[in-house]
Design an enzyme around this catalytic site. Sequence first.
Site, PDB file in Angstrom:
ATOM      1  CB  CYS A 271      35.605  38.655 -13.405  1.00 59.49           C
ATOM      2  SG  CYS A 271      34.730  38.851 -14.978  1.00 59.49           S
TER       3      CYS A 271
ATOM      4  CG  HIS B 193      39.906  36.885 -15.378  1.00 57.21           C
ATOM      5  ND1 HIS B 193      39.260  36.052 -14.498  1.00 57.21           N
ATOM      6  CD2 HIS B 193      38.941  37.457 -16.138  1.00 57.21           C
ATOM      7  CE1 HIS B 193      37.954  36.110 -14.724  1.00 57.21           C
ATOM      8  NE2 HIS B 193      37.738  36.953 -15.710  1.00 57.21           N
TER       9      HIS B 193
ATOM     10  CD  GLU C   4      42.082  34.599 -12.699  1.00 55.58           C
ATOM     11  OE1 GLU C   4      40.950  34.406 -13.178  1.00 55.58           O
ATOM     12  OE2 GLU C   4      42.382  35.647 -12.103  1.00 55.58           O
TER      13      GLU C   4
END
Length: 184
Positions: free
Chosen positions: A75, A162, A164
């Site tokens: 990002c 993202h 994660e």
Amino acid sequence: MLPICVVNNYGQFNHLIHRALRDLDIDAVLIPNTTPREEIASQYRGIILGGGPDIARAGVCAEYLDLGIPVLGICLGLHIIARKFGGVVHPGKSGGYGSVEVTIREHDDILSGYPDIIPVWASHADEVCRIPEGFTLLASSGICEVEAVACPRKRIYGLQWHPEVSHTVGGKRVYENFDAICTE
């Protein structure tokens, strides 16, 4: 073997990046974005530039991109990479966080093992609108042309989404791939 550092750019998910690496038994350390570049060069084998609210709060992250160490930007990390190497970042048309279907155009090192289309969790408050010279477009979506880029000869990679967060299907594979890149 040296650990990978996760650079905290004050994003709400930076601790999840660190945890995802630990869950994969990848040695990682969460560090402030003001850590001196000399410390990075001597103590880490890879750098993950985490997300954050604003490029103005990105500390000295741009300095880390000249160290010759593999880098993965997520990002805001992607935006730092793009700007450092002559790309252009502008406000996104879609704003906020949400689910996006990303089309993988090139299954290079960082996206190895992914299907052609993956559902991801992304923020498009800002996005790259022109990639830097020497970088390859790896993935795009219906709301953002630049979802992932790479400069393999520099071992620098960037994702708009993202990996994660649990909403990103197979997100941990990115970290496994990055670990392999950092071990080469």
